[in-house]
Scaffold this active site. Structure first.
Site, PDB file in Angstrom:
ATOM      1  CG  ASN A 168      13.857 -33.654  53.756  1.00 59.76           C
ATOM      2  OD1 ASN A 168      14.308 -34.719  54.177  1.00 59.76           O
ATOM      3  ND2 ASN A 168      13.147 -33.573  52.638  1.00 59.76           N
TER       4      ASN A 168
ATOM      5  CG  HIS B 131       7.294 -29.915  54.475  1.00 55.96           C
ATOM      6  ND1 HIS B 131       7.977 -28.712  54.520  1.00 55.96           N
ATOM      7  CD2 HIS B 131       7.998 -30.721  53.661  1.00 55.96           C
ATOM      8  CE1 HIS B 131       9.055 -28.792  53.748  1.00 55.96           C
ATOM      9  NE2 HIS B 131       9.098 -30.009  53.220  1.00 55.96           N
ATOM     10  CG  MET B 132       5.998 -36.164  58.834  1.00 58.39           C
ATOM     11  SD  MET B 132       7.500 -36.011  59.822  1.00 58.39           S
ATOM     12  CE  MET B 132       6.798 -35.608  61.418  1.00 58.39           C
ATOM     13  CG  HIS B 133       8.378 -35.309  52.643  1.00 56.06           C
ATOM     14  ND1 HIS B 133       8.234 -34.975  51.315  1.00 56.06           N
ATOM     15  CD2 HIS B 133       9.208 -34.372  53.175  1.00 56.06           C
ATOM     16  CE1 HIS B 133       8.962 -33.887  51.052  1.00 56.06           C
ATOM     17  NE2 HIS B 133       9.560 -33.510  52.161  1.00 56.06           N
TER      18      HIS B 133
ATOM     19  CB  VAL C 179       8.827 -25.695  51.187  1.00 57.44           C
ATOM     20  CG1 VAL C 179       7.724 -24.733  51.629  1.00 57.44           C
ATOM     21  CG2 VAL C 179       8.735 -25.956  49.682  1.00 57.44           C
TER      22      VAL C 179
HETATM   23  P1  5GP Z   1      11.346 -30.433  51.117  1.00 62.28           P
HETATM   24  O1  5GP Z   1      12.363 -30.621  50.038  1.00 62.28           O
HETATM   25  O2  5GP Z   1      11.306 -29.008  51.601  1.00 62.28           O
HETATM   26  O3  5GP Z   1      11.430 -31.429  52.225  1.00 62.28           O
HETATM   27  O4  5GP Z   1       9.964 -30.755  50.430  1.00 62.28           O
HETATM   28  C1  5GP Z   1       9.193 -29.817  49.758  1.00 62.28           C
HETATM   29  C2  5GP Z   1       8.168 -30.586  48.966  1.00 62.28           C
HETATM   30  O5  5GP Z   1       7.162 -29.685  48.563  1.00 62.28           O
HETATM   31  C3  5GP Z   1       8.723 -31.256  47.703  1.00 62.28           C
HETATM   32  O6  5GP Z   1       8.506 -32.659  47.769  1.00 62.28           O
HETATM   33  C4  5GP Z   1       7.949 -30.582  46.578  1.00 62.28           C
HETATM   34  O7  5GP Z   1       7.619 -31.470  45.543  1.00 62.28           O
HETATM   35  C5  5GP Z   1       6.717 -30.055  47.298  1.00 62.28           C
HETATM   36  N1  5GP Z   1       6.144 -28.855  46.713  1.00 62.28           N
HETATM   37  C6  5GP Z   1       6.832 -27.706  46.352  1.00 62.28           C
HETATM   38  N2  5GP Z   1       5.981 -26.786  45.879  1.00 62.28           N
HETATM   39  C7  5GP Z   1       4.734 -27.346  45.952  1.00 62.28           C
HETATM   40  C8  5GP Z   1       3.435 -26.863  45.608  1.00 62.28           C
HETATM   41  O8  5GP Z   1       3.250 -25.725  45.134  1.00 62.28           O
HETATM   42  N3  5GP Z   1       2.395 -27.708  45.796  1.00 62.28           N
HETATM   43  C9  5GP Z   1       2.565 -28.964  46.317  1.00 62.28           C
HETATM   44  N4  5GP Z   1       1.452 -29.715  46.478  1.00 62.28           N
HETATM   45  N5  5GP Z   1       3.767 -29.444  46.665  1.00 62.28           N
HETATM   46  C10 5GP Z   1       4.844 -28.642  46.482  1.00 62.28           C
END
Ligand code: 5GP
Length: 114
Positions: A87, A100-102, A96
């Protein structure tokens, strides 16, 4: 740059369920999983968004893809399939700001995503 939560995971200041690590990449379980397997693969350098990729840092993206290939094979989902998503910024749903790659696997994915 301000450290993000993922920088604190990288430096082990906060815990995470780490499932993959090499010199360039770390993979850990998402705290709020959206599939039976949901791992976040991050570079071990701070790159805020996809927009910040350039010729000097883009090798990290290749390393992430290779890490995902290795992990998908290791856990036995490479043939069934999986989804990888990055994203970017507000409308992309990024929360965040450390790229990062989901990696999502273990269920049938739908298209289009929400
Ligand atoms: P984004 O929305 O930025 O693409 O994804 C951020 C991801 O980070 C989300 O899926 C969220 O659940 C995950 N996430 C946020 N904080 C933490 C954390 O402290 N630990 C872990 N393991 N995942 C996190």
């Amino acid at each position: 740059m301000e450290p993000t939560i993922f920088d604190l995971i990288l430096s082990k200041e906060i815990p995470a369920d780490v499932v993959y690590e090499d010199d360039f990449v770390m993979g850990f379980k998402d705290v709020n999983p959206q599939a039976p397997v949901h791992v976040l693969f991050i570079p071990k350098v701070q790159i805020k968004t996809h927009n910040d990729l350039n010729a000097d840092n883009m090798d990290y993206v290749s390393k992430i893809h290779l890490a995902i290939n290795a992990y998908a094979k290791q856990i036995g989902v490479a043939e069934d399939g999986y989804r990888i998503v990055m994203n970017c910024n507000g409308q992309g749903g990024q929360t965040v700001f450390h790229i990062h790659m989901h990696f999502l696997a273990g269920r049938q994915m739908q298209w289009p995503p929400g």
